[in-house]
Design a protein around this motif. Structure first.
Motif, PDB file in Angstrom:
ATOM      1  N   UNK A 134      22.414   2.838  29.723  1.00  0.00           N
ATOM      2  CA  UNK A 134      22.685   3.342  31.022  1.00  0.00           C
ATOM      3  C   UNK A 134      22.100   4.682  31.402  1.00  0.00           C
ATOM      4  N   UNK A 135      22.330   5.515  30.493  1.00  0.00           N
ATOM      5  CA  UNK A 135      21.883   6.871  30.527  1.00  0.00           C
ATOM      6  C   UNK A 135      20.398   7.010  30.670  1.00  0.00           C
ATOM      7  N   UNK A 136      19.738   6.453  29.556  1.00  0.00           N
ATOM      8  CA  UNK A 136      18.150   6.212  29.852  1.00  0.00           C
ATOM      9  C   UNK A 136      17.828   5.652  30.989  1.00  0.00           C
ATOM     10  N   UNK A 137      18.260   4.446  31.695  1.00  0.00           N
ATOM     11  CA  UNK A 137      17.739   3.935  32.679  1.00  0.00           C
ATOM     12  C   UNK A 137      18.070   4.780  34.144  1.00  0.00           C
ATOM     13  N   UNK A 138      18.998   5.577  34.059  1.00  0.00           N
ATOM     14  CA  UNK A 138      19.334   6.633  35.172  1.00  0.00           C
ATOM     15  C   UNK A 138      18.212   7.647  35.085  1.00  0.00           C
ATOM     16  N   UNK A 139      17.934   8.257  33.803  1.00  0.00           N
ATOM     17  CA  UNK A 139      16.926   9.217  33.628  1.00  0.00           C
ATOM     18  C   UNK A 139      15.553   8.751  34.146  1.00  0.00           C
TER      19      UNK A 139
END
Length: 498
Positions: A134-139
């Motif tokens: 999720x963090x990488x997708x938002x980044x």
């Protein structure tokens, strides 16, 4: 894809006071003689600089917080953790030419507002992320939004502020804020992660985004000459994939080795796709980036010097971070505080660079900026193995001062004399060097690692060997900046004079 809009007059809709009689700058261009800002000008400038500051803050504040992020979300390895930074960089670099043309098609204010809104939402999503995926997708979302903001912000700035002292002053403050965002990101990241949580780094970006969005919604209306045009789909695909492959290969090659199949293949494939992009642009009736723009000497040369100043400054900043943490054993907070001199120099340079541009012209200031940056960087060879704060502050401050002069002047040279309908494209090109600065980071890091290994002689490197490697990388960066200064003083000045 066809984008159709009415074709209002070229001039902007907001009323501009009658300018004083024009005077000639150092390059012979007529400019207005007043750099004073009104209330509306300050609103525009604060809004655009806030967005610029937010994008500059994004990368550095996250880089400092990476260890805390890895421990909190359970990243499996340092390689996967690095994707928290890379996932934002890749879409920012690869989508920039596409959104630069979209800004000209749909309107710069619209794209800027959409980009700021999306960046704010993705920052909130990153703050709430509970898994690495999720963090990488938002980044990734943050990086795509930054690719919308960057070209639109510069195009708006050159549209709102007339060519001359006002634009030079606005670009100077914008360049100072850009550098300050990176510096304060390193400091703020250390303070926030030490006292609170890495999630607050994303909350800070979210707050900055909300402020920029509020300003964007009340920006004065600009009339833009947007004729019926169709998007260059083949060019957009080739440029996006080509830049993605090039930046990905360079970014990962520094760690994995550039002779590995994946890194080398991405670099070669990216270059081939970019070559195909140039062939497509020759024949397309509505090219993504008209070759008449790419062939302008001021854009080609100024863009090259933009890559030099960003690449060498970014690479040296990484080496300085390693020097402070691996040689001097500074804590992240101490290392962040050590960048304050560079930040102060950036602000000082941003306040005075407009006067220098008005007096000497963009080519001369660019050459001087690269000269100052090169001297400050090469002088880092004298940084000792023990703590010497004055030497650290002076060398990094001189480098930062020259870097701000270089950034503002190369953008000024690139955007001067560009037609209104191409401001978005040129604005995007002027922002591209900061996103391909991975070339400098990877190259200087590789030089430093190779020299360190040579000095260590096969054993584990000690502080002396590490320092020797870092010195090699810093001197290389200084020499490249000095060579760039010499080229700017000859090639670019001849062409701007012509």
């Amino acid at each position: 894809m066809t984008v159709t809009e009415s074709s209002p007059p070229t001039e902007t809709a907001h009323e501009v006071p009658v300018p004083p009689p024009p005077v000639a700058d150092a390059g012979g261009t007529e400019v207005t003689s007043s750099a004073a800002f009104g209330m509306r000008d300050w609103l525009v400038l604060i809004t655009l600089c806030c967005a610029t500051f937010m994008c500059g803050l994004d990368f550095s504040i996250v880089t400092v917080a990476l260890p805390d992020i890895g421990n909190s979300l359970g990243f499996s390895s340092p390689g996967t953790l690095q994707w928290v930074a890379t996932a934002s960089l890749l879409p920012s670099a690869s989508l920039l030419p596409l959104f630069a043309r979209v800004a000209d098609l749909v309107g710069r204010k619209k794209l800027f507002t959409l980009g700021v809104a999306l960046f704010t939402l993705f920052s909130l999503g990153a703050a709430l992320a509970n898994t690495p995926g999720v963090l990488i997708a938002t980044r990734v979302g943050q990086g795509a939004a930054a690719a919308m903001i960057a070209p639109a912000a510069i195009a708006l700035m050159t549209g709102y502020f007339p060519q001359g002292p006002q634009r030079a002053r606005a670009l100077g403050l914008n360049g100072a804020v850009m550098s300050l965002g990176f510096v304060l990101g390193a400091l703020g990241g250390g303070v926030i992660t030490s006292g609170f949580s890495w999630r607050w780094t994303m909350v800070v970006l979210c707050i900055m985004g909300a402020i920029a969005l509020a300003g964007a919604l009340v920006l004065p209306v600009m009339r833009e000459s947007v004729a019926a045009k169709r998007m260059d789909i083949p060019g957009a695909v080739l440029a996006t994939l080509g830049l993605f492959g090039l930046v990905y290969g360079i970014s990962t090659g520094g760690d994995k080795g550039w002779v590995r199949a994946d890194s080398l293949g991405c670099i070669v494939g990216g270059l081939v796709l970019l070559g195909g992009f140039l062939l497509v642009e020759r024949r397309h009736p509505e090219p993504l980036i008209p070759l008449t723009i790419l062939n302008r000497p001021t854009i080609k040369w100024a863009g090259l010097f933009g890559v030099v100043t960003f690449g060498m400054c970014a690479g040296t900043t990484v080496l300085l971070s390693l020097y402070m943490q691996d040689v001097l054993n500074f804590t992240p907070l101490q290392a962040g505080l050590s960048y304050l001199g560079e930040g102060a120099a950036a602000m000082l340079g941003g306040m005075y660079v407009a006067r220098l541009l008005g007096r000497f012209g963009g080519a001369r200031v660019l050459a001087a900026g690269l000269l100052i940056q090169g001297i400050g960087t090469a002088a880092m060879f004298a940084l000792p193995e023990h703590v010497n704060v004055p030497a650290l502050i002076v060398t990094s401050s001189v480098m930062g001062l020259g870097h701000v002069f270089s950034v503002v002047s190369f953008i000024t040279v690139m955007t001067t004399g560009v037609s209104e309908e191409d401001q978005g494209v040129v604005g995007g090109l002027s922002q591209l060097p900061q996103y391909v600065a991975a070339i400098g980071v990877a190259g200087l890091s590789a030089i430093a690692a190779a020299r360190t290994a040579s000095l260590a002689g096969g054993s584990a490197p000690d502080a002396t060997a590490t320092l020797g490697g870092l010195h090699a990388g810093m001197v290389t960066a200084g020499i490249i900046a000095l060579v760039g200064s010499a080229l700017a003083a000859t090639m670019l000045r001849k062409r701007t004079a012509a």
